[in-house]
Each structure stands twice: as C-alpha cells, then as structure tokens.
Design an enzyme around this catalytic site. Structure first.
Site, mmCIF file in Angstrom:
data_model
loop_
_atom_site.group_PDB
_atom_site.id
_atom_site.type_symbol
_atom_site.label_atom_id
_atom_site.label_comp_id
_atom_site.label_asym_id
_atom_site.label_seq_id
_atom_site.Cartn_x
_atom_site.Cartn_y
_atom_site.Cartn_z
ATOM 1 N N GLU A 91 -54.281 29.502 26.132
ATOM 2 C CA GLU A 91 -52.827 30.237 26.280
ATOM 3 C C GLU A 91 -52.336 30.669 25.412
ATOM 4 O O GLU A 91 -51.221 30.337 25.604
ATOM 5 C CB GLU A 91 -52.839 29.061 27.145
ATOM 6 C CG GLU A 91 -53.013 28.174 28.209
ATOM 7 C CD GLU A 91 -52.671 26.589 28.903
ATOM 8 O OE1 GLU A 91 -51.720 25.720 28.462
ATOM 9 O OE2 GLU A 91 -53.728 26.357 29.664
ATOM 10 N N GLU A 111 -62.154 25.834 34.444
ATOM 11 C CA GLU A 111 -61.028 25.005 34.507
ATOM 12 C C GLU A 111 -60.593 24.971 36.230
ATOM 13 O O GLU A 111 -59.923 24.515 36.420
ATOM 14 C CB GLU A 111 -60.179 24.715 33.942
ATOM 15 C CG GLU A 111 -59.772 24.668 32.260
ATOM 16 C CD GLU A 111 -58.348 24.734 31.910
ATOM 17 O OE1 GLU A 111 -57.842 23.844 32.232
ATOM 18 O OE2 GLU A 111 -58.640 24.438 30.299
HETATM 19 O O1 9MR Z 1 -56.032 17.656 32.527
HETATM 20 C C1 9MR Z 1 -54.915 17.719 31.698
HETATM 21 C C2 9MR Z 1 -53.660 16.859 31.709
HETATM 22 O O2 9MR Z 1 -54.141 15.302 31.554
HETATM 23 C C3 9MR Z 1 -53.094 16.887 30.395
HETATM 24 O O3 9MR Z 1 -51.654 15.927 30.617
HETATM 25 C C4 9MR Z 1 -52.063 18.073 30.283
HETATM 26 C C5 9MR Z 1 -51.814 18.703 28.987
HETATM 27 O O4 9MR Z 1 -51.521 19.088 28.613
HETATM 28 O O5 9MR Z 1 -54.158 18.791 30.166
HETATM 29 C C6 9MR Z 1 -54.701 18.976 31.206
HETATM 30 O O6 9MR Z 1 -55.406 19.497 31.121
HETATM 31 C C7 9MR Z 1 -55.212 21.905 31.235
HETATM 32 C C8 9MR Z 1 -56.240 22.128 29.723
HETATM 33 O O7 9MR Z 1 -56.069 21.371 28.759
HETATM 34 C C9 9MR Z 1 -55.485 23.039 30.154
HETATM 35 N N1 9MR Z 1 -55.245 24.253 30.767
HETATM 36 C C10 9MR Z 1 -54.791 23.547 32.089
HETATM 37 C C11 9MR Z 1 -54.799 21.688 31.902
HETATM 38 C C12 9MR Z 1 -54.133 21.153 33.431
HETATM 39 O O8 9MR Z 1 -52.821 21.778 33.073
#
Ligand code: 9MR
Length: 476
Positions: A160, A277
């Site tokens: 990102e 994802e």
């Molecule tokens: O699913 C993840 C969630 O439990 C966390 O709180 C969050 C914090 O940023 O991250 C989520 O996973 C993310 C992933 O690492 C990167 N792409 C977006 C995902 C969904 O937010």
C-alpha cells in the site's frame, strides 16, 4: 462426503444438476483438490483468532481441507514481529508455518514495509531521520526474512505505498516521509539478498479500477516498468481486491476486466499477478437478499477466471473464511466471504467450486513459452500443461517432421521419477516458479530421477529435437 459438500450440493440446485451428478458430487472434491488440478493456489487467511485458539474446530478443518495457500491476518506484520526495537517475536508466525508445512500449504508472508501497523517506537525514535530509518527497515527485513528463509514462498515486500486519490506515492508513511520512495527499491533488494528463492510482491488495493495513468494500477504499472528496467527483484503484484457490491444499479466499483488488463500488462513485464486479499462485501446495515448473494458468487467467479485463464496469474486468496470473523465491519461492509456466520458455504463457495470443476484450459497454440529462452521470466505455461509447445520459433512443421515415426512427446511422473515417451536423447530441465533452473539432465531415454529437487511446484521442460513439452508439476 463432508456435510459442507452435501450442503453445497443442495444449495447449488439446478445449475449444478446440469453438470452431471457424478461430477458435482465427487466424494473427495474440495476447492483445494480442484485448484491443484488447475495448477493454481486457492487460499484464505488464518484469522487472528486462530492464533489465540478462539475458533471452533471445524474452522481449521475447513481451512486445511479447502485451501492450499495461507497468510497470517496480522501475525507477521512489523508491530507483531518487532514490537520493541531489536526484540523479535516469531511465535505466532512459527505456528502458522508449522501448520502450513504439516498440511502441505504454500505460505505468504505479509507484510514487510507498510505504513500501517508499524510499532510506535519507529516514529517516536526515528521520524524524519533517513539513515536511521534505512537501518531500522533493513535490520527488520534481514531478521524477519532470515528467520523464515526457505519457509515462506512469497513476501509482500511493500504494501500500500500508493495513495488512493490521485495516484502518487502515499505521503502518510514513516518510511516515505523519512526515506523517500527509494525505501521501496531498497526493501526489495534487501529481501532478495536474504532469501533469493522467495517470490517478492508489491501489494495494494483498488488495483481493479483501471490501468489508465489516472488510476492507481496505471501509476503502479509505470513503477513496475521502472523497477524491472532497473533490476529491482520484484516478481509479482498482489491485488488485494477488497471489492464492494453496492446493490445499486452500478453494483461494483472496479471490475474483473480491469484487473485482467493489469494482469496482461504485467505479463509483458514477466511479472505475476496474484489476488491476495479478496472479499466482496455489501454495505453494513442493508438487507442482503438471496439474489444479492448469487450476484456476489458470480463476481467471485469472475475474479477466479482471471487466475485460471491468465498465464501469469496463479493465486486466489480470500481475506477470511467466515463472515463471522472478518475485518469488513471496520470498513462499514458485511458478508464479504464465502462461508456464512455458521461456517456454511454460501453461493459464492458454490460458484467457485463449479468453476473449478468445469474449467477447461484454452487450446491456445499461440501461447509463448517464455521459459524456453529466458529462465528468469514469468511462467506462461500454467494453462498449457499437456501440449507440445511448438510456438517458440513457429516450429510446428519441423516438429511434425522430427517426430516422424515417433509417438507424441509426453511425460509422466511417479514420485520423483519422470518418464518420457516419444523422445530420443531428450533434455530435461526443471525450473522453480521464479524460472530458476533446479535440475537438468541430457540424453534422457525413458526415465530420469529428479534428484535433489525439494518439495514444491515446478515447471518441467522436455526437449527432443525441435519439440518442447512443458508441464507444471508438484513434487511432494
Ligand atoms: O484484517 C486485518 C485487521 O485485523 C487489522 O485490524 C487491519 C489493520 O490495518 O489489517 C487488516 O488486514 C489488512 C491487510 O493487512 C492489508 N490490506 C488491508 C487488510 C484489511 O484492512
């Protein structure tokens, strides 16, 4: 047959009946077994709750039965692996790697250089200090990648880094602010130096929204071209693909067609596209109808088609198993996954299953075998696993002449023994999924043992005269 498959069969109703009962109800068919037949990886995260033992037993049973690639929801991120400077915590990641190995799964590492989930000490101590931040990021990558060297098949090296609105680098990032965009190039170089066998991805969201220069994927493509030209060791782009079904007339922002265009552009650069994802959520609070769920299934299927059909696409990974444990609530979305709150398969599960059952690789005789001349390139042989590749130099006529009285060239495996028929003094080469040679033998008549090749997926190429045959194999 599992309860899940029985239910899936019932839910499918008439559309499934058209496929023929024997096919639809084959006892041991799972998403995983069908994905393996189609030479792709299908996966879901291990939710954070799995690590604390907070999930029912059938969650893990479903996970390991249905999926062959895994990634940790949060447990390999910077704040989880280095919560305090120089103190590394690998416990949860180790658990996942052990689980993956025990169940024959591919492992993704997520994520090394990201603006989010960076522990407070990084900015508190080093904000704006370029040399210090370079040292911190390099040390983090070396320790974490080094710890799991050889056990993690692919890393999200950078996550990102592009902003959402006008495409440009994301400025709200401790790495970008302190180092500049070259933190990205450096992260790839450092990761590759520690684990040269891992696939290395740039991962981001909203990449399914077009590849024109004003779209995020358009901006990314320009960067990928530059990275490739500069020898930055990137091998893949991860499209997170967090999609929303708005249930309005214009159901979706972004489209599978746009993502497919990105895959095709990346193929020209010999870079893979992975869906890393996926979820297709509805707005929170709305009533989601049966037909909404069916449309959701169709969209899941359309994204799967890219992975099945594009030669440089190999991974379809969903950001969760059940709607009950999903991050989507935080985004004001709901019901974006393929199992419902009770871990029962939804229409989306059925759509994926049916598509995997019925996919026929295209009979594409014009496909270019990029492994024939350049072993560092993208595997474009994935969907073309059984045919003789005579396209490299338009050699079909020569190939036919050469074959003369020989039978058609073919290969078969029994364990690590490769048997070749229809060839005289064949050359056998085996490449890993990054195109690097791992085995080679000349003058093969009959069979040869693929000595020293460890477990994993490979491309095997057999050459006899001017005829090439390539096939993707799994060594177990
Ligand atoms: O699913 C993840 C969630 O439990 C966390 O709180 C969050 C914090 O940023 O991250 C989520 O996973 C993310 C992933 O690492 C990167 N792409 C977006 C995902 C969904 O937010």
């Amino acid at each position: 047959m599992s309860t899940k498959q029985t239910l899936a069969g019932v839910v499918l109703g008439t559309s499934l009946l058209c496929l023929g009962a024997a096919n639809a109800l084959a006892a041991d068919e799972t998403l995983r077994s069908l994905a393996e037949k189609n030479n792709i990886y299908i996966g879901a995260i291990l939710n954070s709750q799995w690590f604390s033992g907070g999930l029912p037993g059938n969650y893990e049973q479903i996970h390991k039965t249905q999926f062959n690639i895994v990634v940790a929801e949060n447990e390999m991120k910077f704040d989880a692996t280095e919560p305090n400077e120089g103190q590394f915590n690998y416990g949860n990641g180790d658990r996942m790697v052990k689980y993956a190995k025990a169940n024959g799964m591919r492992v993704r590492g997520h994520a090394l250089a990201w603006h989010s989930q960076v522990p407070g000490w990084v900015s508190q101590k080093y904000s704006g200090k370029k040399n210090e931040l370079l040292r911190v990021l390099k040390n983090h990558i070396e320790k974490v990648v080094g710890h799991w060297k050889g056990q993690i098949d692919e890393w999200d090296v950078v996550n990102e880094a592009i902003s959402n609105n006008e495409p440009m680098w994301r400025s709200q990032s401790v790495w970008y602010q302190g180092i500049g965009p070259e933190f990205i190039d450096s992260a790839f170089v450092w990761t590759h130096a520690v684990d040269p066998d891992a696939e290395l991805c740039y991962n981001d969201y909203n990449l399914e929204q077009g590849i024109n220069p004003k779209a995020k994927a358009g901006f990314l493509l320009e960067q990928v071209k530059r990275w490739v030209a500069n020898g930055i060791p990137i091998t893949c782009v991860g499209s997170q693909t967090h999609v929303e079904d708005t249930t309005t007339d214009k159901h979706f922002i972004g489209s599978p067609d746009s993502l497919r265009s990105l895959a095709k552009e990346l193929a020209k650069l010999n870079i893979k596209l992975k869906i890393t994802e996926l979820d297709i959520g509805f707005k929170s609070g709305i009533n989601v109808s049966k037909s909404d769920l069916e449309r959701q299934g169709k969209t899941f299927r359309e994204y799967l088609d890219i992975i099945l059909e594009e030669p440089n696409a190999d991974t379809y990974l969903i950001w969760g198993v059940s709607d009950k444990w999903s991050w989507l609530g935080g985004l004001n979305r709901q019901k974006g996954l393929i199992y419902d709150d009770n871990l029962k398969p939804k229409p989306a599960f059925d759509s994926i299953m049916v598509r995997l059952q019925n996919f026929e690789p295209p009979q594409d005789t014009t496909k270019q075998d990029t492994t024939a001349t350049d072993t560092t390139k993208t595997d474009t042989t994935k969907t073309d696993t059984t045919k003789t590749d005579t396209t490299a130099q338009d050699t079909s006529k020569q190939a036919i002449a050469h074959l003369g009285s020989l039978e058609a060239l073919s290969m078969h495996f029994a364990g690590r023994t490769l048997s070749v028929t229809g060839a005289v003094a064949a050359k056998v080469e085996v490449f890993d999924m990054q195109g690097r040679p791992v085995f080679s033998a000349k003058g093969v008549n009959g069979s040869v043992e693929l000595k020293g090749v460890s477990e994993g997926l490979y491309i095997v190429r057999v050459r006899s005269g001017s005829t090439n045959l390539t096939q993707k194999i799994a060594i177990k």
